[in-house]
Motif scaffolding. Structure first.
Motif, short mmCIF file in Angstrom:
data_model
loop_
_atom_site.label_atom_id
_atom_site.label_comp_id
_atom_site.label_asym_id
_atom_site.label_seq_id
_atom_site.Cartn_x
_atom_site.Cartn_y
_atom_site.Cartn_z
N PRO A 183 -2.35 3.92 -14.98
CA PRO A 183 -2.59 5.00 -14.02
C PRO A 183 -4.01 5.54 -14.10
N PRO A 184 -4.40 6.37 -13.14
CA PRO A 184 -5.73 6.98 -13.16
C PRO A 184 -5.96 7.80 -14.42
N TYR A 185 -7.23 7.91 -14.79
CA TYR A 185 -7.60 8.72 -15.96
C TYR A 185 -7.03 10.13 -15.85
N TYR A 204 3.20 13.76 -15.17
CA TYR A 204 4.59 14.02 -15.60
C TYR A 204 5.57 13.21 -14.76
N ARG A 205 5.28 13.08 -13.48
CA ARG A 205 6.16 12.30 -12.60
C ARG A 205 6.23 10.85 -13.04
N GLU A 207 0.85 -1.19 0.00
CA GLU A 207 0.00 0.00 0.00
C GLU A 207 0.88 1.24 0.00
N GLY A 208 0.62 2.17 -0.93
CA GLY A 208 1.37 3.40 -0.93
C GLY A 208 1.67 3.91 -2.33
N ASP A 209 2.53 4.89 -2.40
CA ASP A 209 2.92 5.51 -3.66
C ASP A 209 3.86 4.58 -4.44
N TYR A 210 3.53 4.36 -5.71
CA TYR A 210 4.30 3.42 -6.54
C TYR A 210 5.78 3.78 -6.60
N GLU A 211 6.09 5.07 -6.72
CA GLU A 211 7.49 5.48 -6.88
C GLU A 211 8.31 5.22 -5.63
#
Length: 275
Positions: A193-195, A213-214, A169-173
């Motif tokens: 990724p999300p729309y 962009y990230r 669980e968390g931010d992919y990066e």
């Protein structure tokens, strides 16, 4: 072998994309040792890969704690979840309870995720109940909650627990930067990724322009095979114009009012062949 689809109803489901992905992998002679989905959601693609033996293991990353908890419990605590499903009353009172409930444990988060997903309009966790607050529609709140079917899916999926590398669980990066050095060479990434424009109304966690962009900057330097798919928006042509392999996947879907609409997916990859 019968392929078990996701127990979740999920906006933007990639179920129809599965065969296209398989064809892309076959064209490039790719069979991964580890298949990673950094935006797991309903995890349709990963489940397809796993059950068709197109990869040895899968890994899921999901920022939404309800969804991440759901997949952890499906694979590693399924007996408890099945027992709880059997006891559920599928009615508006239960819906109101879960809507206002803030679970703290992985188990309870998983149960809330499943209940709200199967009883909210179009599977959107932040939406209202199927049939509305007055339950005056021909479709009532329990019409998408077939307990026997859901339990059967969970039982079968739980048998694959030894082929789950990790669920985070968390931010992919943040997560991938911690794990990247220990991944096998034959790791394949599928980014969904999300729309670009619709995500705020569909998901609890969504991207702003900077996030898109990230993600592009992260993928650009990724030293593994990868494929990206987006619900197409014209801005994506500019965002990924420096990438050598881009294309489109066309499909149709049926709306809640039974209208059939065309849908176009934007694709990008570092593989030699696309579609």
């Amino acid at each position: 072998m019968k392929i078990i689809k996701s127990p979740l109803r999920y906006p933007g489901s990639k179920q129809k994309f599965c065969e296209t992905l398989k064809n892309i992998l076959d064209k490039n002679n790719i069979r991964s040792e580890l298949f990673i989905e950094p935006f797991a959601g309903g995890a349709s693609i990963s489940l397809f890969m796993l059950q068709n033996d197109l990869t040895e293991k899968i890994a899921l990353i999901e920022k939404d704690p309800l969804l991440a908890s759901f997949w952890k419990v499906v694979f590693f605590d399924s007996d408890w979840l099945i027992s709880e499903i059997e006891k559920l009353n599928i009615n508006l009172e239960t819906w109101q309870y879960f809507k206002n409930y803030s679970p703290r444990t992985i188990r309870k988060k998983a149960l809330k995720c499943l209940f709200m997903n199967r009883t909210c309009f179009s599977g959107i966790l932040k939406a209202g109940p199927i049939g509305g607050q007055n339950q005056s529609s021909q479709y009532t709140i329990d019409c998408r909650f077939n307990k026997e079917n859901i339990i059967n899916k969970i039982r079968i999926l739980s048998t694959y627990k030894n082929r789950i590398e990790f669920i985070e669980e968390g931010d992919y990066e943040i997560i991938l930067k911690e794990k990247i050095l220990n991944l096998p060479d034959k790791t394949f990434f599928y980014f969904d990724p999300p729309y670009v424009n619709k995500a705020k109304g569909l998901y609890n966690f969504y991207f702003d322009n900077q996030d898109h962009y990230r993600l592009k900057d992260f993928i650009k330097v990724l030293d593994y095979n990868w494929l990206l798919s987006y619900d197409f928006e014209p801005s994506l042509n500019d965002l990924y114009k420096g990438f050598s392999k881009c294309g489109f996947f066309n499909t149709t879907y049926t709306t809640a009012s039974n209208c059939r609409l065309n849908k176009q997916e934007f694709l990008a990859t570092n593989l030699k062949l696309l579609i």
